[in-house]
Structures are given as C-alpha cells and as structure tokens.
Design a protein around this motif. Structure first.
Motif, mmCIF file in Angstrom:
data_model
loop_
_atom_site.group_PDB
_atom_site.id
_atom_site.type_symbol
_atom_site.label_atom_id
_atom_site.label_comp_id
_atom_site.label_asym_id
_atom_site.label_seq_id
_atom_site.Cartn_x
_atom_site.Cartn_y
_atom_site.Cartn_z
ATOM 1 N N UNK A 51 0.838 -1.200 0.000
ATOM 2 C CA UNK A 51 0.000 0.000 0.000
ATOM 3 C C UNK A 51 0.875 1.254 0.000
ATOM 4 N N UNK A 52 1.930 1.255 0.816
ATOM 5 C CA UNK A 52 2.855 2.385 0.829
ATOM 6 C C UNK A 52 3.466 2.576 -0.552
ATOM 7 N N UNK A 53 3.791 1.466 -1.225
ATOM 8 C CA UNK A 53 4.351 1.552 -2.576
ATOM 9 C C UNK A 53 3.367 2.190 -3.545
ATOM 10 N N UNK A 54 2.070 1.995 -3.328
ATOM 11 C CA UNK A 54 1.063 2.613 -4.195
ATOM 12 C C UNK A 54 0.971 4.116 -3.961
ATOM 13 N N UNK A 55 1.244 4.556 -2.734
ATOM 14 C CA UNK A 55 1.299 5.992 -2.442
ATOM 15 C C UNK A 55 2.555 6.639 -3.009
ATOM 16 N N UNK A 56 3.614 5.873 -3.110
ATOM 17 C CA UNK A 56 4.937 6.425 -3.374
ATOM 18 C C UNK A 56 5.035 7.308 -4.616
ATOM 19 N N UNK A 57 4.395 6.991 -5.754
ATOM 20 C CA UNK A 57 4.515 7.897 -6.910
ATOM 21 C C UNK A 57 4.029 9.319 -6.653
ATOM 22 N N UNK A 58 3.190 9.515 -5.638
ATOM 23 C CA UNK A 58 2.746 10.875 -5.310
ATOM 24 C C UNK A 58 3.905 11.742 -4.847
ATOM 25 N N UNK A 59 4.875 11.132 -4.198
ATOM 26 C CA UNK A 59 5.932 11.898 -3.542
ATOM 27 C C UNK A 59 7.270 11.771 -4.251
ATOM 28 N N UNK A 60 7.372 10.895 -5.232
ATOM 29 C CA UNK A 60 8.633 10.713 -5.937
ATOM 30 C C UNK A 60 8.803 11.829 -6.956
ATOM 31 N N UNK A 61 9.669 12.787 -6.643
ATOM 32 C CA UNK A 61 9.809 13.947 -7.522
ATOM 33 C C UNK A 61 11.147 13.990 -8.237
ATOM 34 N N UNK A 62 12.028 13.038 -7.973
ATOM 35 C CA UNK A 62 13.303 12.998 -8.698
ATOM 36 C C UNK A 62 13.450 11.647 -9.359
ATOM 37 N N UNK A 63 13.304 11.626 -10.665
ATOM 38 C CA UNK A 63 13.534 10.402 -11.402
ATOM 39 C C UNK A 63 12.270 9.638 -11.676
ATOM 40 N N UNK A 64 11.571 9.999 -12.746
ATOM 41 C CA UNK A 64 10.482 9.166 -13.211
ATOM 42 C C UNK A 64 11.063 7.887 -13.776
ATOM 43 N N UNK A 65 10.224 7.045 -14.311
ATOM 44 C CA UNK A 65 10.707 5.773 -14.831
ATOM 45 C C UNK A 65 11.658 5.974 -16.000
ATOM 46 N N UNK A 66 11.617 7.159 -16.623
ATOM 47 C CA UNK A 66 12.553 7.429 -17.709
ATOM 48 C C UNK A 66 13.754 8.237 -17.223
ATOM 49 N N UNK A 67 13.855 8.437 -15.903
ATOM 50 C CA UNK A 67 14.997 9.140 -15.339
ATOM 51 C C UNK A 67 14.854 10.642 -15.256
ATOM 52 N N UNK A 68 13.725 11.206 -15.678
ATOM 53 C CA UNK A 68 13.553 12.656 -15.662
ATOM 54 C C UNK A 68 13.159 13.152 -14.285
ATOM 55 N N UNK A 69 13.348 14.456 -14.060
ATOM 56 C CA UNK A 69 12.916 15.092 -12.828
ATOM 57 C C UNK A 69 11.420 15.358 -12.949
ATOM 58 N N UNK A 70 10.624 14.761 -12.061
ATOM 59 C CA UNK A 70 9.178 14.696 -12.297
ATOM 60 C C UNK A 70 8.328 15.543 -11.367
ATOM 61 N N UNK A 71 8.935 16.386 -10.535
ATOM 62 C CA UNK A 71 8.099 17.205 -9.663
ATOM 63 C C UNK A 71 7.079 17.973 -10.484
ATOM 64 N N UNK A 72 5.780 17.875 -10.146
ATOM 65 C CA UNK A 72 4.765 18.511 -10.989
ATOM 66 C C UNK A 72 4.747 20.025 -10.930
ATOM 67 N N UNK A 73 5.147 20.614 -9.807
ATOM 68 C CA UNK A 73 5.044 22.066 -9.670
ATOM 69 C C UNK A 73 5.924 22.810 -10.665
ATOM 70 N N UNK A 74 7.111 22.291 -10.943
ATOM 71 C CA UNK A 74 8.015 22.985 -11.858
ATOM 72 C C UNK A 74 7.432 23.207 -13.234
ATOM 73 N N UNK A 75 7.028 22.145 -13.941
ATOM 74 C CA UNK A 75 6.450 22.353 -15.268
ATOM 75 C C UNK A 75 5.096 23.050 -15.244
ATOM 76 N N UNK A 76 4.259 22.780 -14.235
ATOM 77 C CA UNK A 76 2.945 23.427 -14.196
ATOM 78 C C UNK A 76 3.083 24.925 -13.949
ATOM 79 N N UNK A 77 3.978 25.331 -13.065
ATOM 80 C CA UNK A 77 4.217 26.763 -12.858
ATOM 81 C C UNK A 77 4.867 27.389 -14.080
ATOM 82 N N UNK A 78 5.784 26.652 -14.723
ATOM 83 C CA UNK A 78 6.431 27.163 -15.930
ATOM 84 C C UNK A 78 5.424 27.393 -17.047
ATOM 85 N N UNK A 79 4.412 26.560 -17.126
ATOM 86 C CA UNK A 79 3.410 26.654 -18.186
ATOM 87 C C UNK A 79 2.426 27.788 -17.963
ATOM 88 N N UNK A 80 2.330 28.292 -16.739
ATOM 89 C CA UNK A 80 1.306 29.281 -16.392
ATOM 90 C C UNK A 80 1.810 30.699 -16.593
#
Length: 504
Positions: A51-80
């Motif tokens: 169950x904790x592993x299912x929560x984990x993608x919410x908080x993983x902000x460095x390194x998506x499965x393709x190795x990219x930096x995935x924090x959502x705030x950076x691109x969403x703020x950049x787009x606004x």
C-alpha cells in the motif's frame, strides 16, 4: 508504449522511506528491496508495504521511470502566467523550458515524467486491488480501508493523466507483456467515469480522521474534495457544489471533518505546521533522509524548494541559495501588489539584496521576484544529508481555501445559492483582511489566482475555464493544441495502439 510503464506485474517496488516531519509516520517503512509478486502479499505486513508503494509515486519527484525530474510544480508553474521556467540558462532542465515556451514536441517536454509516474501509480493500485482480497490474516476492516485507499490512488493518478493528456489507456487490471502493446486509448469521458466510480467506492470505507502517526494517508474528506473537483472539471455544477459543501461546512467555520481556515495565511506553508486545519490532502516530504546526489530516484524530500531559491544568494538569515527556477512573472507581481498575501507568495530578492547588502545571481528569465511559499529558508535547514536535497516542506495539494472557491464557482455556474457562494468567496478574503466582493465568476477566478498562486493550479484553471489562449499568448500558447500535452514519443512507437495528440 514502453513496457516498463506497465509491467510491474512481476515485482512490486518497495524501496520506500518517507516521513511526516520528524515523527515516524505511516509512510516511513524500512526499505524492503524487491519481491516477486508470486512470493508477496503473504501477510498483513506485506500488504501494508505494498500500500505504501502505491502511495509512493505521489511523492517521488526525482527520477520518473525514464529518469527525468518529475516534480509537478516545476512544469505546471512554468506553463502558467505565474512563473517563467528560469534556471541557469535556456537549456537548463529542457522539459521546463519547452512547456514554458510552448515548444514541446513528442520527444521534448515534461510529458514523459508525468506519464511514467502516474501510470506507475495506476499499476501499483491495480495490483493492490487484485491481491488484497487474498492476503491471509487481513481483517475485514483493514481490507476495506486498504481497498478504499487503492481506489482513491487510482482515481488520483487517472485524474492527472486525463487532465494532462486527455487521451490515455484505461487499464484496470495487471497485464501480461504480450498485452501491453495492445492497449488503446479510452475516450476521456470513460476515464472520468472510472475516476468517479473509484472515488465513490472509496469514500464510505475511508476514515474521517487519521492519527498523527498516519499523516499522509487519505481520508474521507480528501476523497470527497477530489470527487467535487472532478465534477467541477466535468461541468457537473450541482454535483460539484453539493459534494464540496460536505467538505467545506459553514464558510469561515469548522467543518464536520475538522477543516478550518488558518488565521495567518503564511502559516499554511511552514514545514513546522504540517497537517494544519486547512490541509485536506497533503503530500509528505521529509528532511530526515541522509541522501546525496548518488541517491537519485530515491529522494523523498522536497527538492523543488531548492530549485526555486535565488541563485548564489549570500546572506546568513534569509535564503540558503537555490537554482533560480520559476521566477515570478511581472504579470503576477502586478496582480498581487497591495494584496496581503503578497509577502507570503512572492520574494522580492532585488529589493532585499539592496536593503541588506546581500547579493545573488539573477537567473535566466529572471525578474528579481521568486517563489516565497516554497523558498529554501535558512531557518528550515536540517542537519541530515546534503542541504540541497533534504528540504522538509510538504505540498498541500488540496486545501480548504481551494475547495471554498471551487464550491463558490460551481454555485455561480449552476445559478443557485449565490448567497452561499458569496460567503465562501468572502471567507477567503476576510481571512487576509480584504473587503467583501460580489461572487461573480471573474471575481472567483481572480481570487483563485491570488490565493493559490504558484501552487500548481493556475495552468489547469486557465485551460478548463477557456482563458488559456488569451492569458498565455505571450508565451506562445496555441489554442486547440496546448490545452493538453503531447503523448511521449516512446509511447507511440513499436506497434502500440497509442495515437499522438492533435497538433503534435
């Protein structure tokens, strides 16, 4: 599609170590390594770790499965229109630069990170829902709660996916490798229907409150808040209003779930005030991990805090440096001048350095103004690991002022109970000492921007309300194209059924 985005049927990834402030919390488990699915889910302890592993993608902000930096705030703020991408130059974090300038292509942009981390979450929730009923020794009450949490998490991940991409596969069970490439995109309305169904299923079996040791786990109020938000995006105004009313209670008062606006706006964002009365759904970050750059893909701290600090700031009592990303646009600065929330939202680094004899290096696209809500402040430095990578600031994804304004918008759109809509709008304004205003859509939209600035909501608000083409024209936004992101290039190759989004 890349197989790795979906084929977690063979292993559940369990290297988790997340904490809520300095106290041990639900999300802090001893790292367990990897386990074959056939050997796992053998007892209640393993079910909890999954169950904790299912929560984990919410908080993983460095390194998506393709190795990219995935924090959502950076691109969403950049787009606004709140922020620019910033950083050290025009090639610094190219994904953020591409969405800032609307030069995204299927190969360049933040879409790979968004796609990967959310589908990782979907898969983990799918596995959990399949395996939980057969876990030996799991009590009925615990089974119901874990199942409800898995439904919420799958809904959360799919809500992000359908908002960002619109056209995504709807996968509700684990897949064999041979099936991965055959998954077609579902109609958006089908995805929304599933999100509704998952949240509706989750709500009755979620707790009203959680103990401090469980901070970060979803509650009934959080699920209702998310469901009300989903209805708002679907323009189901009456359902949105009635659902959010259950969360909000009497405007300005304490709701049945214990939510209440804080008296001091600035206290909302302090890492010493986590899970305050305004927090409905909070993403937990820790400053207690002893991590360095060699731990990429494992960070559970808030690295975004370091990203948005002023570059090379020199001063002993203010900011502990940063990388200069997401400088504030002159547009937002002008909109917030004179607003009591300004000093808690925007840091005027130019004025500060001139007044105090300190200095900093202006970032690319710099304006002299930077994000204050998540700033890397000296007073928040922790003593573990590398300072840059161990900021303890949480991210409150849904908070009460947000749900107040969503309900007010839904009421106005529905043409019902505009008196309550005014009470909700003006409770948010009264909290910071502002005079009451008439609850028109324009006033509500304006209030959302000022109240929630830099919290990742603005781009979504502009798109869903049709304001994006005008508000974002200065950045190159193209109507009929940039309302959604391109499907990652790798997802459309090798004979998959995935079709690219229009215009890309």
């Amino acid at each position: 599609m890349k197989i790795k985005y979906y084929t977690y049927t063979g292993a559940v990834l369990l290297a988790i170590g997340v904490m809520a402030s300095c106290k041990k919390s639900f999300l802090e488990l001893t790292p367990q390594g990897e386990f074959l699915e056939s050997n796992y889910y053998a007892n209640p302890a393993q079910a909890l770790t999954a169950l904790v592993a299912a929560y984990d993608p919410l908080v993983t902000e460095t390194g998506g499965l393709d190795g990219t930096y995935t924090d959502p705030l950076g691109p969403l703020n950049s787009a606004s229109d709140d922020c620019f991408a910033g950083g050290g130059g025009s090639s610094d974090v190219p994904d953020w630069q591409a969405i800032n300038n609307y030069t995204m292509t299927p190969a360049v942009g933040p879409q790979a990170g968004f796609w990967a981390i959310n589908f990782q979450g979907v898969n983990r929730a799918d596995v959990l829902l399949e395996k939980l009923p057969n876990v030996p020794g799991l009590s009925e009450d615990v089974l119901k709660r874990y199942t409800a949490e898995a439904h919420f998490l799958r809904a959360h991940y799919y809500f992000d996916l359908v908002r960002l991409f619109e056209n995504v596969p709807l996968i509700l069970n684990t897949l064999q490798i041979s099936e991965v490439y055959q998954q077609p995109q579902a109609k958006p309305e089908e995805v929304y229907a599933q999100v509704e169904a998952d949240l509706t299923a989750a709500i009755p079996d979620l707790p009203v409150t959680v103990a401090a040791s469980e901070n970060g786990r979803v509650t009934q109020g959080a699920a209702k808040a998310l469901l009300g938000k989903v209805y708002l995006y679907e323009k189901k105004w009456a359902l949105a209003a009635s659902t959010l009313e259950e969360v909000n209670g009497t405007p300005g008062g304490t709701s049945t779930y214990g939510y209440k606006l804080l008296n001091n706006f600035g206290d909302i964002f302090s890492p010493t005030n986590k899970f305050n009365s305004e927090s409905i759904f909070e993403i937990v970050h820790t400053g207690m991990q002893n991590y360095t750059w060699s731990n990429w893909n494992q960070f559970k701290s808030n690295v975004y805090v370091q990203m948005v600090g002023p570059r090379s700031f020199t001063g002993p009592i203010y900011y502990a440096g940063g990388y200069g990303f997401n400088p504030i646009t002159p547009n937002l600065v002008a909109a917030m001048k004179g607003d009591p929330r300004y000093p808690y939202t925007i840091a005027n680094i130019d004025s500060l350095t001139k007044a105090t004899g300190t200095s900093y290096d202006e970032s690319y696209q710099g304006t002299g103004y930077y994000i204050e809500k998540y700033a890397p402040k000296v007073k928040n430095i922790v003593t573990t690991g590398l300072t840059d990578l161990n900021w303890p600031n949480d991210y409150i994804e849904i908070r009460l002022a947000d749900t107040y304004l969503m309900e007010a918008e839904a009421l106005v759109q529905a043409g019902t109970n505009t008196g309550r809509a005014g009470d909700l709008l003006n409770a948010v304004r009264a909290r910071v000492g502002l005079a009451a205003e008439t609850p028109t859509l324009d006033n509500i939209y304006k209030e959302r921007r000022l109240e929630l600035a830099t919290e990742g909501h603005r781009w979504f608000d502009l798109v869903r309300t049709g304001q994006a083409p005008a508000a974002l024209a200065f950045k190159g936004f193209q109507a009929g194209k940039n309302e959604i992101l391109p499907i990652p290039l790798t997802e459309t190759l090798n004979g998959t059924q995935i079709k690219q989004n229009p215009g890309y």
